[in-house]
Design a protein around this motif. Structure first.
Motif, mmCIF file in Angstrom:
data_model
loop_
_atom_site.group_PDB
_atom_site.id
_atom_site.type_symbol
_atom_site.label_atom_id
_atom_site.label_comp_id
_atom_site.label_asym_id
_atom_site.label_seq_id
_atom_site.Cartn_x
_atom_site.Cartn_y
_atom_site.Cartn_z
ATOM 1 N N PRO A 50 -11.417 -3.182 5.838
ATOM 2 C CA PRO A 50 -11.621 -4.168 4.772
ATOM 3 C C PRO A 50 -10.386 -4.251 3.884
ATOM 4 C CG PRO A 50 -13.503 -2.697 4.970
ATOM 5 C CD PRO A 50 -12.428 -2.154 5.869
ATOM 6 N N HIS A 51 -10.139 -5.391 3.296
ATOM 7 C CA HIS A 51 -8.931 -5.665 2.515
ATOM 8 C C HIS A 51 -8.676 -4.620 1.428
ATOM 9 C CE1 HIS A 51 -5.750 -7.824 0.518
ATOM 10 N NE2 HIS A 51 -6.456 -7.824 -0.604
ATOM 11 N N ASP A 52 -9.716 -4.139 0.765
ATOM 12 C CA ASP A 52 -9.542 -3.222 -0.362
ATOM 13 C C ASP A 52 -9.541 -1.742 0.059
ATOM 14 O OD1 ASP A 52 -12.190 -3.205 0.352
ATOM 15 O OD2 ASP A 52 -12.957 -3.228 -1.693
ATOM 16 N N THR A 53 -9.469 -1.465 1.356
ATOM 17 C CA THR A 53 -9.475 -0.094 1.873
ATOM 18 C C THR A 53 -8.048 0.406 2.073
ATOM 19 O OG1 THR A 53 -11.541 -0.539 3.037
ATOM 20 C CG2 THR A 53 -10.283 1.364 3.764
ATOM 21 N N ASN A 54 -7.828 1.685 1.746
ATOM 22 C CA ASN A 54 -6.526 2.297 1.933
ATOM 23 C C ASN A 54 -6.295 2.500 3.430
ATOM 24 O OD1 ASN A 54 -4.253 3.863 2.085
ATOM 25 N ND2 ASN A 54 -4.965 5.421 0.670
ATOM 26 N N ASP A 55 -5.273 1.846 3.975
ATOM 27 C CA ASP A 55 -4.975 1.968 5.402
ATOM 28 C C ASP A 55 -3.874 2.984 5.688
ATOM 29 O OD1 ASP A 55 -2.719 0.643 4.510
ATOM 30 O OD2 ASP A 55 -3.041 -1.151 5.721
ATOM 31 N N GLY A 56 -3.319 3.630 4.638
ATOM 32 C CA GLY A 56 -2.265 4.614 4.820
ATOM 33 C C GLY A 56 -0.883 4.020 4.958
ATOM 34 N N ILE A 57 -0.780 2.713 4.889
ATOM 35 C CA ILE A 57 0.512 2.040 4.999
ATOM 36 C C ILE A 57 0.810 1.385 3.650
ATOM 37 C CG2 ILE A 57 1.833 0.253 6.188
ATOM 38 C CD1 ILE A 57 -0.059 0.735 8.617
ATOM 39 N N LEU A 58 1.865 1.872 2.999
ATOM 40 C CA LEU A 58 2.252 1.363 1.694
ATOM 41 C C LEU A 58 3.422 0.402 1.873
ATOM 42 C CD1 LEU A 58 1.890 1.486 -1.395
ATOM 43 C CD2 LEU A 58 3.491 3.419 -1.386
ATOM 44 N N THR A 59 3.181 -0.877 1.657
ATOM 45 C CA THR A 59 4.221 -1.887 1.869
ATOM 46 C C THR A 59 5.047 -2.103 0.599
ATOM 47 O OG1 THR A 59 2.883 -3.778 1.176
ATOM 48 C CG2 THR A 59 2.722 -3.107 3.514
ATOM 49 N N ALA A 60 6.214 -2.680 0.780
ATOM 50 C CA ALA A 60 7.070 -3.014 -0.356
ATOM 51 C C ALA A 60 6.358 -3.993 -1.285
ATOM 52 C CB ALA A 60 8.390 -3.602 0.133
ATOM 53 N N LYS A 61 5.569 -4.872 -0.719
ATOM 54 C CA LYS A 61 4.820 -5.826 -1.550
ATOM 55 C C LYS A 61 3.818 -5.093 -2.432
ATOM 56 C CE LYS A 61 2.238 -10.115 -1.494
ATOM 57 N NZ LYS A 61 1.821 -11.262 -0.702
ATOM 58 N N GLU A 62 3.100 -4.115 -1.857
ATOM 59 C CA GLU A 62 2.151 -3.330 -2.652
ATOM 60 C C GLU A 62 2.877 -2.548 -3.739
ATOM 61 O OE1 GLU A 62 -1.355 -2.350 0.602
ATOM 62 O OE2 GLU A 62 0.545 -1.247 0.746
ATOM 63 N N ILE A 63 4.023 -1.979 -3.403
ATOM 64 C CA ILE A 63 4.814 -1.230 -4.378
ATOM 65 C C ILE A 63 5.252 -2.138 -5.516
ATOM 66 C CG2 ILE A 63 7.012 -0.015 -4.724
ATOM 67 C CD1 ILE A 63 6.644 0.942 -1.727
ATOM 68 N N SER A 64 5.668 -3.364 -5.187
ATOM 69 C CA SER A 64 6.177 -4.291 -6.203
ATOM 70 C C SER A 64 5.125 -4.645 -7.255
ATOM 71 C CB SER A 64 6.717 -5.564 -5.547
ATOM 72 O OG SER A 64 5.654 -6.382 -5.088
ATOM 73 N N LEU A 65 3.866 -4.460 -6.946
ATOM 74 C CA LEU A 65 2.778 -4.773 -7.874
ATOM 75 C C LEU A 65 2.402 -3.597 -8.776
ATOM 76 C CD1 LEU A 65 0.549 -6.775 -5.364
ATOM 77 C CD2 LEU A 65 2.168 -7.679 -7.062
#
Length: 166
Positions: A50-65
């Protein structure tokens, strides 16, 4: 004020580096990532979470937020963490994510790195920076010199991958 990530970094190149999503964000911000706990489940099994689940992959986009304005330095002791799409606006990758989040400095690598040499380089970097009160730049350069002068690690593949974006 220090975040140190010793993990796996990944940059997934694209044939078209100018692709922009419907929010106006360069796709490199999604293709540049760090693999953290749980990433194996996502990568190996291909589980759709699901979209709000931690998948273990931290993207640059997620970091930027994130709000990382109090962070002085992020040290990415992982492979290929300095890679990204090169555009007229600069490099889009993990470094852009951390800078957008407010981080002052990012120490990152340009290619796959050797675990033992990297461990020693990081130890030398922190000894110089924290213990000897050298600047971050001078600490990194002195650490590279130690690795370069270590028998068996003279080749630039062992010491030259790391750069400092300050």
């Amino acid at each position: 004020t220090v975040i140190h990530v010793a993990s796996h970094g990944k940059y997934l190149p694209s044939e078209d580096i100018s692709v922009v999503d419907d929010h106006g964000e360069n796709q490199a911000m999604i293709r540049s990532c760090l693999y953290l706990a749980g990433a194996n489940k996502t990568l190996l099994k291909g589980d759709v979470l699901p979209h709000d689940t931690n998948d273990g992959i931290l993207t640059a986009k997620e970091i930027s937020l994130m709000d990382l304005k109090t962070v002085d330095i992020v040290v990415l002791s992982a492979c290929e963490t300095g890679l990204g799409d090169i555009t007229s606006e600069g490099v889009f990758g993990l470094q852009r994510g951390f800078k957008k989040a407010g981080v002052n400095s990012v120490l990152m690598s340009l290619w796959k790195v050797d675990d033992l040499a990297t461990s020693r380089l990081m130890t030398e970097f922190y000894t110089n920076w924290i213990g000897r009160k050298m600047s971050k730049y001078d600490s990194l350069e002195a650490a590279k010199k130690v690795i370069r002068e270590t028998k068996g690690w003279e080749d630039p593949e062992y010491w030259a991958a790391f750069i400092l974006l300050d």
